[in-house]
Design an enzyme around this catalytic site. Structure first.
Site, short mmCIF file in Angstrom:
data_model
loop_
_atom_site.label_atom_id
_atom_site.label_comp_id
_atom_site.label_asym_id
_atom_site.label_seq_id
_atom_site.Cartn_x
_atom_site.Cartn_y
_atom_site.Cartn_z
N ILE A 68 0.85 -1.19 0.00
CA ILE A 68 0.00 0.00 0.00
C ILE A 68 0.89 1.24 0.00
CG2 ILE A 68 -1.72 1.34 1.31
CD1 ILE A 68 -2.95 -1.25 2.25
N ALA A 113 4.59 4.07 2.84
CA ALA A 113 4.09 2.84 2.23
C ALA A 113 4.29 1.71 3.22
CB ALA A 113 4.83 2.55 0.93
N LYS A 114 3.71 0.58 2.97
CA LYS A 114 3.93 -0.60 3.81
C LYS A 114 3.47 -1.82 3.03
CE LYS A 114 5.33 -1.50 8.10
NZ LYS A 114 6.29 -0.73 8.94
N GLY A 115 4.01 -2.99 3.36
CA GLY A 115 3.60 -4.20 2.68
C GLY A 115 3.61 -5.36 3.64
#
Ligand code: NAD
Length: 424
Positions: A68, A113-115
């Site tokens: 995201i 962001a992050k995943g």
């Protein structure tokens, strides 16, 4: 898609909705227009991917992954990748928004962001873990890159996982792409000085707050929850500055020594025992007594949500420094505020890690390795500029340091969004 405040299940505790309300409150405090607040709240891109993995037994198992990008108005997305069974869209969205704010607070040219992948990596063999990582990296490859979005390690991911992602993207692009991830080993574009950077940032913030409060470092007694990548270096860094570490907890228990724990003796004991418990000369105590031990500074450096209403009420220290992510609940924060206990919030206190990632990425883009002295000098300067910016806004806005830091981050994101205008 992420949960909206009026969705049917929105009444349950949801980390994403908590971040939304924090951003909305910051926007209101700053007097931002509602359309600007909504532009800052909504994630720009939410990618959900299927990750099929051939298991050692020959069968194929399906996993789900996410990446995201919350906001990229100030620069490419930045944020870790976690492998954990509890990962879901809202959790990753919340963490991606935290990254947008954190990068803006320390004023580095990144968005957030992050995943993550919903998986328990302890159940995978090394081969399965590598295949899962590479297939996930392939699936999110259109979205990441040195000028788009740069992942980093997070829960259950490390330098090896980052190396596999870097290799997968390099194979896809047909050339070496070290700047696609940070937290890499030195041999493939990692950075000298990276280890311990979060703890150094926590130390800088603690020293800066003591100075503002007119308190002497050598009169401070400190308790630390967590003796891992962040907590262990902190014991030495704070002791070197004259503070007395009187209590430490880890997952196995806690220890107390009012005369001060010797960092070298503890490191040696930990090497053999793999826990702080049993350190000769220190008393073993129940882990839940840590924050009520006579002390001046409390540093949660382990889990989220540990300082709740009850712990906040019995908190003995008069200053809290959030080395962990999200260690204080909303109710806990309200009690600490009522008791006049200042809290250096996570988005500022533990941002040394993302600043170090920024320096690694900058070196990869330059193709030029910095000396550790330069790395540390720049890290300390970035953290002290960030602390000073939050402190002066705190005096102007007259709200807690957490609300101030979030407001400063939101303000900087709004400024970039405004000046860039709206495409098309
Ligand atoms: P880590 O896994 O290296 O260490 C975690 C420590 O917490 C260990 O000592 C473990 O024993 C202890 N712990 C676990 N459960 C506990 C419990 N119930 N009671 C007391 N102690 C317990 O993790 P880390 O990298 O040191 O991260 C710690 C915190 O800092 C996390 O919240 C993380 O999100 C945050 N953080 C880390 C970094 C980084 O650079 N590593 C950067 C920013 C934020």
């Amino acid at each position: 898609m992420v949960t909206r405040p009026n969705d049917a299940n929105a009444h349950e505790f949801n980390p994403w909705l908590r971040v939304v309300s924090l951003i909305e409150s910051a926007g209101a405090l700053l007097g931002l227009r509602d359309d600007m607040i909504q532009r800052i709240v909504m994630p720009e891109r939410v990618l959900e991917v299927a990750v099929p993995v051939r298991m050692d037994g020959g069968n194929v198992e399906m996993f789900t992954g996410w990446r995201i990008q919350h906001n990229t108005s100030r620069g490419p997305g930045k944020g870790g990748i976690r492998f954990h069974p509890s990962v879901n869209t809202d959790e990753i969205a919340a963490l991606s928004a935290d990254m947008s704010i954190k990068c803006a607070v320390v004023n580095i040219p990144y968005g957030g962001a992050k995943g993550g992948v919903k998986v328990d990596p302890a159940q995978l063999s090394r081969g399965e873990l590598e295949r899962l990582t590479r297939r996930y990296a392939f699936a999110i490859a259109p979205m990441i890159g040195p000028d788009r979005d740069i992942p980093a390690p997070d829960i259950n991911t490390d330098f090896q996982v980052m190396s596999w992602i870097m290799d997968t993207v390099s194979m896809l692009r047909g050339h070496n792409t070290p700047g696609v991830v940070t937290g890499k080993p030195l041999s493939i574009g990692g950075s000298m000085g990276h280890a311990g950077a979060t703890s150094l940032g926590v130390t800088n913030c603690t020293m800066a707050l003591l100075q503002r409060l007119g308190r002497m470092a050598n009169e401070q007694r400190v308790v630390i929850q967590g003796y891992g990548k962040v907590g262990a270096p902190l014991v030495k860094l704070l002791s070197d500055r004259g503070m007395k570490i009187v209590g430490i907890a880890d997952i196995s228990g806690a220890i107390h020594d009012p005369s001060g724990i010797d960092p070298r003796a503890l490191a040696k004991h930990y090497e053999e025992a793999k826990t702080v418990v049993g350190l000769p000369g220190a008393e073993s105590i129940a882990a839940d007594q840590l924050f009520s031990l006579p002390s001046d500074i409390a540093i949660p450096a382990a889990l989220g949500g540990v300082i709740d209403e009850r712990v906040a009420q019995s908190m003995a220290a008069s200053v809290v420094v959030e080395a962990a992510n999200g260690p204080t609940t909303g109710e806990g924060a309200a009690v600490l505020a009522d008791r006049g206990i200042p809290v250096i919030p996570d988005v500022l206190a533990n941002a040394g890690g993302v600043v170090a990632s920024y320096f690694e990425w900058a070196q990869d883009l330059q193709g030029f390795m910095w000396e550790p002295e330069l790395f540390h000098r720049r890290l300390e300067k970035t953290m002290s500029d960030a602390f000073n910016a939050v402190w002066s806004r705190h005096l102007e806005l007259k709200v807690e340091l957490r609300e101030t830091a979030i407001a400063l981050g939101v303000e900087r994101i709004a400024e970039a969004t405004e000046v860039r205008g709206l495409f098309p």
